[in-house]
Design a protein around this motif. Sequence first.
Motif, short mmCIF file in Angstrom:
data_model
loop_
_atom_site.label_atom_id
_atom_site.label_comp_id
_atom_site.label_asym_id
_atom_site.label_seq_id
_atom_site.Cartn_x
_atom_site.Cartn_y
_atom_site.Cartn_z
N GLU A 46 0.83 -1.20 0.00
CA GLU A 46 0.00 0.00 0.00
C GLU A 46 0.86 1.25 0.00
OE1 GLU A 46 -2.32 -0.57 3.50
OE2 GLU A 46 -3.58 -2.09 2.56
N ARG A 47 0.43 2.25 -0.76
CA ARG A 47 1.14 3.53 -0.81
C ARG A 47 0.92 4.31 0.49
NH1 ARG A 47 2.73 5.99 -5.50
NH2 ARG A 47 2.47 4.73 -7.35
N LYS A 48 1.80 5.26 0.72
CA LYS A 48 1.61 6.17 1.85
C LYS A 48 0.48 7.13 1.50
CE LYS A 48 6.40 6.07 3.25
NZ LYS A 48 7.63 6.85 3.46
N THR A 49 -0.46 7.28 2.41
CA THR A 49 -1.57 8.22 2.23
C THR A 49 -1.79 8.97 3.54
OG1 THR A 49 -3.21 6.59 2.95
CG2 THR A 49 -2.74 6.69 0.58
N GLN A 50 -2.72 9.90 3.53
CA GLN A 50 -3.02 10.62 4.77
C GLN A 50 -3.63 9.69 5.80
OE1 GLN A 50 -5.43 13.96 3.57
NE2 GLN A 50 -3.63 15.29 3.41
N GLU A 51 -4.44 8.73 5.35
CA GLU A 51 -5.04 7.77 6.28
C GLU A 51 -4.02 6.76 6.78
OE1 GLU A 51 -6.59 7.94 2.99
OE2 GLU A 51 -7.75 9.64 3.72
N ASN A 52 -3.04 6.43 5.93
CA ASN A 52 -2.02 5.44 6.26
C ASN A 52 -0.64 6.05 5.99
OD1 ASN A 52 -0.68 3.12 6.85
ND2 ASN A 52 -1.36 1.99 5.07
N PRO A 53 -0.13 6.91 6.88
CA PRO A 53 1.11 7.61 6.60
C PRO A 53 2.35 6.71 6.53
CG PRO A 53 0.30 8.17 8.79
CD PRO A 53 -0.73 7.31 8.13
N GLU A 54 2.27 5.54 7.13
CA GLU A 54 3.40 4.62 7.11
C GLU A 54 3.48 3.82 5.81
OE1 GLU A 54 5.80 4.17 9.58
OE2 GLU A 54 4.89 6.00 10.35
N GLY A 55 2.35 3.64 5.12
CA GLY A 55 2.33 2.74 3.96
C GLY A 55 2.35 1.31 4.49
#
Length: 80
Positions: A46-55
């Motif tokens: 998974e890419r780094k996103t605002q919801e998932n900053p760690e990736g």
Amino acid sequence: MSKAIKREQEVVVISGAHKGKRGKVLEVKAGERVLVEGVNMITKFERKTQENPEGGSAEREAPIHYSNVMSAEKFDAKKK
């Protein structure tokens, strides 16, 4: 598409790398494929996103062809 395999039904994989594994059908996808709980696991990155900053990575099921699974009831009856 097979009418015998439905969501929430327990199935057994009868051929392929995961032969002999049992699981519940999570989803019947168009194109004659099914998602079976705990079978054909893949790692999805998974890419780094605002919801998932760690990736990171997540394991999830990949679909398999419906001809490679059989209803658990039918499998057990055939085994006797």
